[in-house]
Design a protein around this motif. Sequence first.
Motif, mmCIF file in Angstrom:
data_model
loop_
_atom_site.group_PDB
_atom_site.id
_atom_site.type_symbol
_atom_site.label_atom_id
_atom_site.label_comp_id
_atom_site.label_asym_id
_atom_site.label_seq_id
_atom_site.Cartn_x
_atom_site.Cartn_y
_atom_site.Cartn_z
ATOM 1 N N ALA A 96 0.829 -1.208 0.000
ATOM 2 C CA ALA A 96 0.000 0.000 0.000
ATOM 3 C C ALA A 96 0.866 1.262 0.000
ATOM 4 O O ALA A 96 0.553 2.241 -0.691
ATOM 5 N N VAL A 97 1.949 1.236 0.772
ATOM 6 C CA VAL A 97 2.847 2.399 0.814
ATOM 7 C C VAL A 97 3.500 2.610 -0.546
ATOM 8 O O VAL A 97 3.602 3.749 -1.037
ATOM 9 N N THR A 98 3.941 1.512 -1.159
ATOM 10 C CA THR A 98 4.549 1.619 -2.491
ATOM 11 C C THR A 98 3.558 2.174 -3.505
ATOM 12 O O THR A 98 3.902 3.038 -4.326
ATOM 13 N N ALA A 99 2.308 1.689 -3.444
ATOM 14 C CA ALA A 99 1.282 2.185 -4.367
ATOM 15 C C ALA A 99 0.983 3.657 -4.109
ATOM 16 O O ALA A 99 0.747 4.431 -5.047
ATOM 17 N N ALA A 100 0.994 4.067 -2.834
ATOM 18 C CA ALA A 100 0.739 5.469 -2.511
ATOM 19 C C ALA A 100 1.843 6.373 -3.044
ATOM 20 O O ALA A 100 1.577 7.428 -3.643
ATOM 21 N N VAL A 101 3.093 5.958 -2.843
ATOM 22 C CA VAL A 101 4.215 6.765 -3.338
ATOM 23 C C VAL A 101 4.198 6.824 -4.864
ATOM 24 O O VAL A 101 4.426 7.886 -5.464
ATOM 25 N N ALA A 102 3.905 5.680 -5.492
ATOM 26 C CA ALA A 102 3.847 5.655 -6.950
ATOM 27 C C ALA A 102 2.727 6.552 -7.476
ATOM 28 O O ALA A 102 2.905 7.271 -8.465
ATOM 29 N N GLY A 103 1.569 6.500 -6.805
ATOM 30 C CA GLY A 103 0.456 7.356 -7.233
ATOM 31 C C GLY A 103 0.780 8.829 -7.105
ATOM 32 O O GLY A 103 0.486 9.632 -8.002
ATOM 33 N N GLY A 104 1.396 9.203 -5.973
ATOM 34 C CA GLY A 104 1.792 10.601 -5.801
ATOM 35 C C GLY A 104 2.825 11.040 -6.810
ATOM 36 O O GLY A 104 2.775 12.164 -7.331
ATOM 37 N N PHE A 105 3.764 10.158 -7.119
ATOM 38 C CA PHE A 105 4.809 10.477 -8.091
ATOM 39 C C PHE A 105 4.222 10.668 -9.482
ATOM 40 O O PHE A 105 4.565 11.621 -10.197
ATOM 41 N N LEU A 106 3.337 9.763 -9.893
ATOM 42 C CA LEU A 106 2.746 9.859 -11.232
ATOM 43 C C LEU A 106 1.918 11.131 -11.390
ATOM 44 O O LEU A 106 1.976 11.791 -12.438
ATOM 45 N N ILE A 107 1.144 11.462 -10.360
ATOM 46 C CA ILE A 107 0.335 12.685 -10.440
ATOM 47 C C ILE A 107 1.233 13.915 -10.486
ATOM 48 O O ILE A 107 0.956 14.892 -11.207
ATOM 49 N N SER A 108 2.345 13.896 -9.724
ATOM 50 C CA SER A 108 3.271 15.033 -9.736
ATOM 51 C C SER A 108 3.878 15.248 -11.115
ATOM 52 O O SER A 108 4.056 16.382 -11.562
ATOM 53 N N VAL A 109 4.193 14.140 -11.782
ATOM 54 C CA VAL A 109 4.808 14.244 -13.107
ATOM 55 C C VAL A 109 3.778 14.587 -14.175
ATOM 56 O O VAL A 109 4.003 15.436 -15.039
ATOM 57 N N ALA A 110 2.605 13.930 -14.103
ATOM 58 C CA ALA A 110 1.603 14.104 -15.150
ATOM 59 C C ALA A 110 0.819 15.397 -15.018
ATOM 60 O O ALA A 110 0.394 15.970 -16.028
ATOM 61 N N ALA A 111 0.623 15.872 -13.789
ATOM 62 C CA ALA A 111 -0.207 17.065 -13.595
ATOM 63 C C ALA A 111 0.573 18.129 -12.829
ATOM 64 O O ALA A 111 1.317 18.906 -13.417
ATOM 65 N N THR A 112 0.417 18.122 -11.510
ATOM 66 C CA THR A 112 1.075 19.128 -10.680
ATOM 67 C C THR A 112 1.374 18.530 -9.316
ATOM 68 O O THR A 112 0.599 17.697 -8.822
ATOM 69 N N PRO A 113 2.477 18.924 -8.678
ATOM 70 C CA PRO A 113 2.798 18.401 -7.346
ATOM 71 C C PRO A 113 1.729 18.717 -6.302
ATOM 72 O O PRO A 113 1.659 18.045 -5.273
ATOM 73 N N MET A 114 0.899 19.731 -6.569
ATOM 74 C CA MET A 114 -0.158 20.078 -5.629
ATOM 75 C C MET A 114 -1.164 18.937 -5.467
ATOM 76 O O MET A 114 -1.821 18.811 -4.433
ATOM 77 N N LEU A 115 -1.288 18.090 -6.502
ATOM 78 C CA LEU A 115 -2.237 16.982 -6.468
ATOM 79 C C LEU A 115 -1.588 15.670 -6.020
ATOM 80 O O LEU A 115 -2.226 14.617 -6.072
ATOM 81 N N ALA A 116 -0.318 15.751 -5.592
ATOM 82 C CA ALA A 116 0.379 14.545 -5.161
ATOM 83 C C ALA A 116 -0.353 13.821 -4.026
ATOM 84 O O ALA A 116 -0.441 12.586 -4.044
ATOM 85 N N PRO A 117 -0.895 14.524 -3.013
ATOM 86 C CA PRO A 117 -1.632 13.804 -1.957
ATOM 87 C C PRO A 117 -2.844 13.040 -2.489
ATOM 88 O O PRO A 117 -3.154 11.954 -2.002
ATOM 89 N N VAL A 118 -3.508 13.607 -3.504
ATOM 90 C CA VAL A 118 -4.647 12.903 -4.098
ATOM 91 C C VAL A 118 -4.184 11.629 -4.782
ATOM 92 O O VAL A 118 -4.791 10.559 -4.642
ATOM 93 N N GLY A 119 -3.099 11.733 -5.539
ATOM 94 C CA GLY A 119 -2.563 10.554 -6.200
ATOM 95 C C GLY A 119 -2.115 9.499 -5.202
ATOM 96 O O GLY A 119 -2.313 8.300 -5.414
ATOM 97 N N ALA A 120 -1.514 9.955 -4.097
ATOM 98 C CA ALA A 120 -1.090 9.014 -3.063
ATOM 99 C C ALA A 120 -2.289 8.314 -2.437
ATOM 100 O O ALA A 120 -2.248 7.105 -2.173
ATOM 101 N N LEU A 121 -3.361 9.044 -2.219
ATOM 102 C CA LEU A 121 -4.568 8.449 -1.634
ATOM 103 C C LEU A 121 -5.180 7.421 -2.574
ATOM 104 O O LEU A 121 -5.591 6.325 -2.148
ATOM 105 N N VAL A 122 -5.240 7.759 -3.858
ATOM 106 C CA VAL A 122 -5.782 6.818 -4.838
ATOM 107 C C VAL A 122 -4.903 5.576 -4.932
ATOM 108 O O VAL A 122 -5.388 4.434 -4.972
#
Length: 216
Positions: A96-122
């Motif tokens: 789950a932690v790995t998936a959270a970090v990966a989600g936050g990283f992908l959102i930061s790269v694809a959109a904006t770092p401001m949405l990193a917590p959302v990506g981590a939650l997803v």
Amino acid sequence: MQFLILASVFVAALGVIIATWLFFNRRRLSAAADARARLAGPQQAAGTRTILREARDSDLAIVQRVLAGRELTGTLNRTLEQSGSTLNAGAFVLLAVTAAVAGGFLISVAATPMLAPVGALVGASMPLVWLAIRRGRRASTIEQQLPDAIDMLVNSMRAGYSFQQAMNFVGNELEAPLGAEFARFYNEQRLGVEVRTALLSMQERIGGMDAKMLVT
């Protein structure tokens, strides 16, 4: 702002690498920690050991210390067993932690770092969704198998089998997942676990009201 973006991307990537390395090397790290523990202190007396190998919440010593004895850890382990997964609580938490970090990283790269917590939650919720789906499918399969298992159990005892032998017969004849649970009950009580304790453990692993009624 550019520096913050680069820093967040670096931290996220580093977290993914570390979590992935810990996950795939958990058994080797656990073995090393156990070896250090044996060298640090005396062996546990043979008479105090349980008849079955004690289940660990994680193969990593540091994660084991964090998760051991917590109510949430017990609930997670029961849910994993009811889903038929071979993961323990520690491995699932690392996933789950790995998936959270990966989600936050992908959102930061694809959109904006401001949405990193959302990506981590997803990302963190994806293993939970997978676990719920797997648990539901297994429960549905067991519900379909249970009437046949009860018929086989009753007929075996009518034919002269003892209760334990009848449970073993059902375990050998019935397909997984329910057949494996009957077989595990038989193996546990054969090794010395009380029948009542083995039945309650089987009920906990299966879950649901039907299993509770059968065990009762």
